[in-house]
Design a protein around this motif. Structure first.
Motif, PDB file in Angstrom:
ATOM      1  N   ASP A 237      15.376  -7.382  -8.787  1.00  0.00           N
ATOM      2  CA  ASP A 237      14.227  -8.504  -9.976  1.00  0.00           C
ATOM      3  C   ASP A 237      13.233  -8.962  -8.943  1.00  0.00           C
ATOM      4  OD1 ASP A 237      16.911  -9.552 -11.115  1.00  0.00           O
ATOM      5  OD2 ASP A 237      18.007 -10.952  -9.006  1.00  0.00           O
ATOM      6  N   LYS A 238      11.910  -9.629  -9.660  1.00  0.00           N
ATOM      7  CA  LYS A 238      11.149  -9.909  -9.564  1.00  0.00           C
ATOM      8  C   LYS A 238      10.953 -11.578  -8.546  1.00  0.00           C
ATOM      9  CE  LYS A 238       8.386  -7.868 -12.698  1.00  0.00           C
ATOM     10  NZ  LYS A 238       6.843  -8.022 -13.509  1.00  0.00           N
ATOM     11  N   GLY A 239      10.154 -11.300  -7.194  1.00  0.00           N
ATOM     12  CA  GLY A 239      10.045 -12.547  -6.932  1.00  0.00           C
ATOM     13  C   GLY A 239      10.445 -13.247  -5.409  1.00  0.00           C
ATOM     14  N   ARG A 240      10.999 -11.540  -5.134  1.00  0.00           N
ATOM     15  CA  ARG A 240      12.353 -11.451  -3.729  1.00  0.00           C
ATOM     16  C   ARG A 240      11.391 -11.925  -2.614  1.00  0.00           C
ATOM     17  NH1 ARG A 240      11.960  -5.008  -2.496  1.00  0.00           N
ATOM     18  NH2 ARG A 240      10.234  -5.361  -3.595  1.00  0.00           N
ATOM     19  N   PRO A 241      11.941 -13.294  -1.486  1.00  0.00           N
ATOM     20  CA  PRO A 241      11.965 -13.915  -0.739  1.00  0.00           C
ATOM     21  C   PRO A 241      11.366 -13.558   0.353  1.00  0.00           C
ATOM     22  CG  PRO A 241      13.901 -14.520  -1.393  1.00  0.00           C
ATOM     23  CD  PRO A 241      13.039 -13.199  -2.360  1.00  0.00           C
ATOM     24  N   PHE A 242      11.963 -12.235   0.280  1.00  0.00           N
ATOM     25  CA  PHE A 242      11.900 -10.756   1.297  1.00  0.00           C
ATOM     26  C   PHE A 242      11.690  -9.690   1.314  1.00  0.00           C
ATOM     27  CE2 PHE A 242      13.811  -8.095   4.969  1.00  0.00           C
ATOM     28  CZ  PHE A 242      12.621  -8.885   5.834  1.00  0.00           C
ATOM     29  N   PHE A 243      10.902  -8.300   1.856  1.00  0.00           N
ATOM     30  CA  PHE A 243      11.451  -7.182   1.625  1.00  0.00           C
ATOM     31  C   PHE A 243      10.459  -6.638   2.282  1.00  0.00           C
ATOM     32  CE2 PHE A 243       7.483  -5.691  -0.283  1.00  0.00           C
ATOM     33  CZ  PHE A 243       7.099  -6.885  -0.823  1.00  0.00           C
ATOM     34  N   SER A 244      11.551  -5.393   2.744  1.00  0.00           N
ATOM     35  CA  SER A 244      11.204  -4.741   4.004  1.00  0.00           C
ATOM     36  C   SER A 244       9.579  -3.011   2.860  1.00  0.00           C
ATOM     37  CB  SER A 244      12.188  -3.516   4.605  1.00  0.00           C
ATOM     38  OG  SER A 244      11.310  -2.943   5.608  1.00  0.00           O
ATOM     39  N   ALA A 245       8.697  -2.915   3.785  1.00  0.00           N
ATOM     40  CA  ALA A 245       8.180  -1.738   3.078  1.00  0.00           C
ATOM     41  C   ALA A 245       7.197  -1.050   3.536  1.00  0.00           C
ATOM     42  CB  ALA A 245       7.552  -2.084   1.900  1.00  0.00           C
ATOM     43  N   GLN A 246       7.272   0.432   3.659  1.00  0.00           N
ATOM     44  CA  GLN A 246       5.907   0.840   4.191  1.00  0.00           C
ATOM     45  C   GLN A 246       5.160   0.482   3.361  1.00  0.00           C
ATOM     46  OE1 GLN A 246       6.528   5.479   3.354  1.00  0.00           O
ATOM     47  NE2 GLN A 246       3.829   5.631   3.854  1.00  0.00           N
ATOM     48  N   GLY A 247       3.667   0.453   4.297  1.00  0.00           N
ATOM     49  CA  GLY A 247       2.554  -0.154   3.446  1.00  0.00           C
ATOM     50  C   GLY A 247       1.729   0.228   4.080  1.00  0.00           C
ATOM     51  N   PHE A 248       0.282  -1.081   4.350  1.00  0.00           N
ATOM     52  CA  PHE A 248      -0.888  -0.790   5.353  1.00  0.00           C
ATOM     53  C   PHE A 248      -2.051  -2.042   4.726  1.00  0.00           C
ATOM     54  CE2 PHE A 248      -1.116   1.675   0.453  1.00  0.00           C
ATOM     55  CZ  PHE A 248      -1.063   0.894  -0.305  1.00  0.00           C
ATOM     56  N   PRO A 249      -2.754  -2.250   5.163  1.00  0.00           N
ATOM     57  CA  PRO A 249      -3.567  -3.645   4.699  1.00  0.00           C
ATOM     58  C   PRO A 249      -4.565  -3.813   3.471  1.00  0.00           C
ATOM     59  CG  PRO A 249      -4.826  -2.183   7.136  1.00  0.00           C
ATOM     60  CD  PRO A 249      -2.724  -1.392   6.097  1.00  0.00           C
ATOM     61  N   GLY A 250      -4.140  -4.532   2.876  1.00  0.00           N
ATOM     62  CA  GLY A 250      -3.613  -5.507   1.495  1.00  0.00           C
ATOM     63  C   GLY A 250      -3.199  -4.184   0.274  1.00  0.00           C
ATOM     64  N   ALA A 251      -1.796  -4.183   0.447  1.00  0.00           N
ATOM     65  CA  ALA A 251      -0.994  -3.782   0.342  1.00  0.00           C
ATOM     66  C   ALA A 251      -0.246  -5.270  -0.652  1.00  0.00           C
ATOM     67  CB  ALA A 251       0.262  -3.210   0.785  1.00  0.00           C
ATOM     68  N   GLU A 252      -0.778  -6.409   0.020  1.00  0.00           N
ATOM     69  CA  GLU A 252       0.069  -7.136  -0.831  1.00  0.00           C
ATOM     70  C   GLU A 252      -0.568  -7.891  -2.119  1.00  0.00           C
ATOM     71  OE1 GLU A 252      -1.767  -6.953   2.256  1.00  0.00           O
ATOM     72  OE2 GLU A 252      -2.662  -9.359   2.531  1.00  0.00           O
TER      73      GLU A 252
ATOM     74  N   PHE B 160      20.946 -18.470  -3.133  1.00  0.00           N
ATOM     75  CA  PHE B 160      19.457 -18.174  -3.192  1.00  0.00           C
ATOM     76  C   PHE B 160      20.111 -16.652  -1.302  1.00  0.00           C
ATOM     77  CE2 PHE B 160      16.490 -17.856   0.219  1.00  0.00           C
ATOM     78  CZ  PHE B 160      15.089 -17.375  -0.637  1.00  0.00           C
ATOM     79  N   TYR B 161      18.884 -15.842  -1.774  1.00  0.00           N
ATOM     80  CA  TYR B 161      19.499 -14.486  -1.314  1.00  0.00           C
ATOM     81  C   TYR B 161      18.102 -13.915  -0.298  1.00  0.00           C
ATOM     82  CZ  TYR B 161      23.767 -14.615  -3.258  1.00  0.00           C
ATOM     83  OH  TYR B 161      24.615 -15.538  -4.004  1.00  0.00           O
ATOM     84  N   PRO B 162      18.303 -14.566   0.824  1.00  0.00           N
ATOM     85  CA  PRO B 162      16.795 -14.062   1.614  1.00  0.00           C
ATOM     86  C   PRO B 162      16.647 -12.555   1.594  1.00  0.00           C
ATOM     87  CG  PRO B 162      18.279 -15.777   2.734  1.00  0.00           C
ATOM     88  CD  PRO B 162      18.678 -15.683   1.885  1.00  0.00           C
ATOM     89  N   VAL B 163      17.672 -11.935   1.615  1.00  0.00           N
ATOM     90  CA  VAL B 163      16.890 -10.076   1.674  1.00  0.00           C
ATOM     91  C   VAL B 163      17.645  -9.746   0.146  1.00  0.00           C
ATOM     92  CG1 VAL B 163      17.417  -8.623   3.397  1.00  0.00           C
ATOM     93  CG2 VAL B 163      17.354 -10.934   4.123  1.00  0.00           C
ATOM     94  N   PRO B 164      17.466  -9.689  -0.819  1.00  0.00           N
ATOM     95  CA  PRO B 164      18.015  -8.953  -2.006  1.00  0.00           C
ATOM     96  C   PRO B 164      17.746  -7.134  -2.015  1.00  0.00           C
ATOM     97  CG  PRO B 164      16.118  -9.617  -2.403  1.00  0.00           C
ATOM     98  CD  PRO B 164      16.390 -10.404  -0.294  1.00  0.00           C
ATOM     99  N   MET B 165      18.703  -6.878  -2.129  1.00  0.00           N
ATOM    100  CA  MET B 165      18.993  -5.490  -1.493  1.00  0.00           C
ATOM    101  C   MET B 165      19.433  -5.107  -3.377  1.00  0.00           C
ATOM    102  SD  MET B 165      20.536  -4.734   1.555  1.00  0.00           S
ATOM    103  CE  MET B 165      19.509  -4.659   3.362  1.00  0.00           C
ATOM    104  N   THR B 166      18.905  -3.534  -3.675  1.00  0.00           N
ATOM    105  CA  THR B 166      19.560  -2.606  -4.406  1.00  0.00           C
ATOM    106  C   THR B 166      19.996  -1.875  -3.605  1.00  0.00           C
ATOM    107  OG1 THR B 166      17.838  -1.186  -4.437  1.00  0.00           O
ATOM    108  CG2 THR B 166      17.437  -3.467  -5.992  1.00  0.00           C
ATOM    109  N   GLN B 167      21.106  -0.503  -4.158  1.00  0.00           N
ATOM    110  CA  GLN B 167      21.572   0.187  -3.363  1.00  0.00           C
ATOM    111  C   GLN B 167      21.262   1.144  -3.869  1.00  0.00           C
ATOM    112  OE1 GLN B 167      23.398   2.751  -7.767  1.00  0.00           O
ATOM    113  NE2 GLN B 167      24.738   1.671  -7.059  1.00  0.00           N
TER     114      GLN B 167
END
Length: 498
Positions: free
Chosen positions: A290-305, A215-222
């Motif tokens: 991959d789908k279903g990332r347990p954690f990620f960092s993103a530019q966002g805004f209220p409701g983006a989730e 299990f990798y809590p912070v999955p990343m791509t290149q």
């Protein structure tokens, strides 16, 4: 919202249209670039359907679904009726976009509209790939020009001229940590107390210890590494993170970003996470997330989730703001659509982009796909419910958010909240400045080549920054980094002395 892309890009955090997918657009008519029609006269509704120009629009997104042609055909039927223009949308995938778009521009492959961002825009302008639309956008598409604030138009300018239509949305950057709620609940951490990279350390190690070796809590791509990693530094709209100015530095001193203590500390944290199995071992080479990332960092805004939950197949995401909102020239340039300098249909391309930005029906078709298949209307064009997660086009690349429907589950005043974030944003000390690289093409190309050689390993934590950063900086200096920094400081000083 920018998916970790940029992908988001970060925005969600992205990036190819495989030539295999190039056939997904309309094939029944010639593209504008292939057309022998010589001028961009206003569309004449009396002309036959075969004479309606079809613009080639290269953009970014996911894998094209079976109903893509049908959905595009519905859009084309609508826009042909409204303004006498159609589009052949070509989608570069998240992993391919970076190299695919470079190839298109470098080889002169015909296109009419091209999605671009702060990592490529400046260089594409310096190469003469994009048309100067400074006057045309005001004379031909006044509604589009009036819609977008002057501050945002100014953010697209290079040498005082406009070369693209910005997507007016969360144009001021706000960065979030995003957690799958089931792990927040299971391991009992308070996301509101997590503001820095070091604050993430214990929660991520708790998740790793509890979920097991694979299990990798912070999955990343290149293509991205950790989205927003350099947010504290203004890159002068060069798309080149190793050189910049600290966003809150009133003296506007150009510095070597990789050598700053806070950046080195965060790189060490990433490297430790990589060694501890917090980050997936194939991150430097993995092209698609991959789908279903347990954690990620993103530019966002209220409701983006709400959209992230649908896209990732996660029941509930918890998100917490950790930076911003901030206006930089590069945040405005995070999503742009340029028009080819060689397009025979510049006016039509602008009119199409005007319709995208002013017509809710077309906006929703582009953002959500085929009505009745990919989405259904809940309240006219104001609220929709997505019924699949397969529509590939990235809404943040297309046009303003402020005429687009909210997705069921998001706050009804979502777009008003985004506008409020824009209004509350603080300005980088360099806001409005874009580096002119027209006389530095060799140095810029050589230094970017060095950065591209090492950045995947560095920003995914795979390499030891204490060894790698000195090596990278040394090679960057040999490639012309000092020359760029000197020219940047001179340009900044001259720009802000006016």
């Amino acid at each position: 919202m920018k998916r970790s892309l940029k992908v988001i890009s970060s925005l969600c955090m992205a990036t190819l249209l495989m030539s295999a997918l190039a056939g997904c657009g309309s094939k029944s008519e010639p593209s504008a670039s292939d057309s022998n029609t010589s001028d961009s006269k206003a569309p004449d509704s009396s002309k036959s359907t075969a004479e309606v120009p079809t613009l080639v629009w290269w953009t970014i997104g996911g894998q094209v679904p079976n109903n893509f042609d049908k959905a595009i055909a519905a859009m084309n039927e609508y826009t042909a009726e409204k303004i006498g223009v159609k589009v052949d949308i070509k989608v570069a995938s998240w992993g391919e976009w970076d190299t695919k778009i470079n190839t298109i521009v470098n080889t002169g492959e015909p296109f009419d509209i091209l999605f671009t961002n702060n990592t490529k825009y400046n260089q594409q302008v310096s190469m003469g790939a994009l048309a100067d639309i400074t006057d045309l956008v005001q004379s031909e598409t006044p509604d589009l020009y009036k819609l977008i604030p002057e501050k945002v138009w100014d953010g697209t300018k290079i040498g005082g001229k406009i070369y693209s239509v910005p997507t007016y949305k969360d144009s001021a950057l706000t960065q979030y940590w995003v957690f799958d709620h089931k792990y927040v609940d299971k391991y009992g951490f308070n996301v509101n107390n997590i503001k820095t990279l070091k604050d993430l350390d214990k929660p991520l190690h708790d998740m790793k210890a509890g979920e097991g070796k694979s299990f990798y809590p912070v999955p990343m791509t290149q293509s991205e590494g950790l989205n927003g990693f350099f947010n504290g530094y203004d890159d002068m709209a060069m798309g080149f993170p190793p050189i910049g100015v600290k966003a809150d530095d009133a003296s506007r001193k150009v510095i070597s970003v990789l050598e700053q203590p806070d950046v080195m500390d965060n790189l060490k944290t990433l490297h430790q996470w990589y060694k501890d199995g917090i980050i997936n071992p194939d991150a430097p080479t993995k092209s698609e997330p991959d789908k279903g990332r347990p954690f990620f960092s993103a530019q966002g805004f209220p409701g983006a989730e709400t959209s992230w939950q649908i896209n990732e197949g996660v029941e509930k995401y918890d998100m917490v703001q950790n930076y911003g909102p901030i206006y930089m020239t590069s945040t405005i340039q995070g999503s742009l659509n340029g028009i080819s300098a060689n397009s025979k249909y510049k006016k039509e391309a602008l009119k199409y982009l005007e319709l995208v930005n002013t017509d809710p029906k077309l906006r929703n078709m582009l953002a959500f796909g085929e009505e009745g298949v990919d989405y259904k209307k809940i309240d006219g064009e104001k609220v929709i419910e997505r019924t699949t997660d397969t529509w590939p086009l990235a809404a943040y690349t297309q046009g303003t958010f402020f005429n687009m429907a909210t997705t069921k589950g998001a706050p009804e005043d979502q777009w008003q909240q985004v506008q409020k974030l824009n209004e509350q944003a603080f300005a980088s000390s360099l806001l409005g400045f874009s580096m002119d690289i027209s006389k530095l093409s060799t140095e810029v190309a050589n230094t970017k080549a060095v950065w591209d050689k090492y950045r995947y390993e560095l920003l995914t934590g795979a390499s030891d920054p204490e060894k790698m950063v000195p090596k990278i900086v040394s090679e960057l200096k040999a490639a012309g980094m000092d020359t760029i920094m000197k020219a940047a400081q001179e340009q900044i000083d001259a720009y802000f002395s006016k």
